[in-house]
Design a protein around this motif. Structure first.
Motif, short mmCIF file in Angstrom:
data_model
loop_
_atom_site.label_atom_id
_atom_site.label_comp_id
_atom_site.label_asym_id
_atom_site.label_seq_id
_atom_site.Cartn_x
_atom_site.Cartn_y
_atom_site.Cartn_z
N TRP A 142 0.89 -1.22 0.07
CA TRP A 142 0.21 -0.12 -0.07
C TRP A 142 0.94 1.30 -0.02
O TRP A 142 2.05 1.19 0.72
N ASN A 143 0.46 2.23 -0.91
CA ASN A 143 1.45 3.69 -0.77
C ASN A 143 0.17 4.52 -0.44
O ASN A 143 -1.03 4.30 -1.18
N LYS A 144 0.61 5.68 -0.09
CA LYS A 144 -0.33 6.58 0.09
C LYS A 144 -0.17 7.94 -0.72
O LYS A 144 1.25 8.47 -0.79
N LEU A 145 -0.98 8.31 -1.57
CA LEU A 145 -0.57 9.54 -2.79
C LEU A 145 -1.52 10.67 -2.37
O LEU A 145 -2.68 10.47 -1.72
N ARG A 146 -0.95 11.90 -2.13
CA ARG A 146 -1.59 13.00 -1.84
C ARG A 146 -1.56 14.02 -2.99
O ARG A 146 -0.49 14.40 -3.43
N ILE A 147 -2.62 14.61 -3.36
CA ILE A 147 -2.55 15.62 -4.56
C ILE A 147 -3.46 16.82 -3.99
O ILE A 147 -4.54 16.81 -3.35
N ARG A 148 -2.77 17.99 -4.02
CA ARG A 148 -3.33 19.42 -3.81
C ARG A 148 -3.25 20.26 -4.90
O ARG A 148 -2.27 20.46 -5.29
N ALA A 149 -4.44 20.55 -5.20
CA ALA A 149 -4.50 21.37 -6.35
C ALA A 149 -5.10 22.76 -6.03
O ALA A 149 -6.48 22.62 -5.54
N GLU A 150 -4.73 23.90 -6.25
CA GLU A 150 -5.12 25.16 -5.82
C GLU A 150 -4.83 26.26 -6.73
O GLU A 150 -3.76 26.44 -6.96
N GLY A 151 -5.83 26.65 -7.56
CA GLY A 151 -5.44 27.68 -8.78
C GLY A 151 -4.51 27.03 -9.62
O GLY A 151 -4.87 25.85 -10.31
N ASP A 152 -3.64 27.60 -10.01
CA ASP A 152 -2.52 27.12 -11.14
C ASP A 152 -1.53 26.31 -10.62
O ASP A 152 -0.66 25.77 -11.04
N ARG A 153 -1.66 26.08 -9.23
CA ARG A 153 -0.63 25.16 -8.38
C ARG A 153 -1.11 23.77 -8.24
O ARG A 153 -2.06 23.58 -7.63
N VAL A 154 -0.13 22.80 -8.46
CA VAL A 154 -0.52 21.34 -8.03
C VAL A 154 0.69 20.74 -7.46
O VAL A 154 1.89 20.84 -7.90
N GLN A 155 0.54 20.32 -6.36
CA GLN A 155 1.49 19.62 -5.44
C GLN A 155 1.15 18.12 -5.40
O GLN A 155 0.19 17.89 -5.07
#
Length: 200
Positions: free
Chosen positions: A142-155
């Motif tokens: 198991w792997n944990k993936l986190r995606i944060r998208a806010e405006g024109d920024r993706v982390q």
């Protein structure tokens, strides 16, 4: 007097706004595919409380997309690659047939840029992960993936470590939902669980 009252009301409204955190959305209920739509002929099903994607006899592309659109959010999920793990998580995306418009956070076998960002039917790779981060992926675990998208920024983060931090004007203008992918070619099986999204 009216001005003082108005200021007081505004202060109360602002305070309540700060006190009430945005509620997380459970994208997958652990029972069925409520809230999702299947695109293509590949297999999507629930087993042991987990969401499973598996190549079908057509060995084509397949997508499972949310009914709702999500623009700005912090998404976390877990995945386990049981076979060839060539998959992905699309953001601000729409699907017609099996043609997707949007941006993919890569979920792939070792040494294939899991956590990088790819634009399908467009510019291709926008950002790949550094070679020294290829060992963060845990194959067949198991792997944990986190995606944060806010405006024109993706982390993106994989297992707690940041993979990419990208600003892109085109992504900032994107509209759509979250979609999981099965790559074409066959032989793919990936399990997913704990898909939670916090609107920003």
């Amino acid at each position: 007097m009216k001005e003082k009252l108005l200021v007081l009301v505004l202060l109360v409204v602002v305070s309540v706004g700060f006190m009430a955190p945005t509620k997380k959305v459970r994208l997958f209920n652990g029972k069925d595919l409520t809230g999702w739509k299947i695109y293509g002929t590949e297999k999507w099903y629930v087993a042991d409380g987990e969401l499973v994607c598996e190549s079908g006899p057509d060995k084509g592309y397949g997508y499972l997309a949310t009914d709702q659109f999500y623009k700005n959010f912090d998404l976390s999920l877990e995945f386990k690659q049981e076979a060839n793990g060539n998959s992905g998580v699309f953001i601000r995306s729409t699907v017609e047939g099996t043609k997707v418009s949007g941006w993919q956070v890569e979920v792939a076998p070792p040494n294939h840029d899991t956590g990088g960002i790819y634009e399908s039917y467009g510019r291709g790779w926008l950002i790949q992960i550094p070679d020294e981060k290829e060992n963060i992926l845990k194959p067949e675990q198991w792997n944990k993936l986190r995606i944060r998208a806010e405006g024109d920024r993706v982390q993106t983060w994989l297992n707690g470590q940041q993979m990419v931090d990208l600003k892109d004007e085109k992504i900032g203008k994107g509209e759509g939902g979250v979609a999981l992918q099965i790559h074409d070619g066959g032989g793919i099986k990936v399990r997913w669980k704990n898909l939670e999204l916090k609107p920003l």
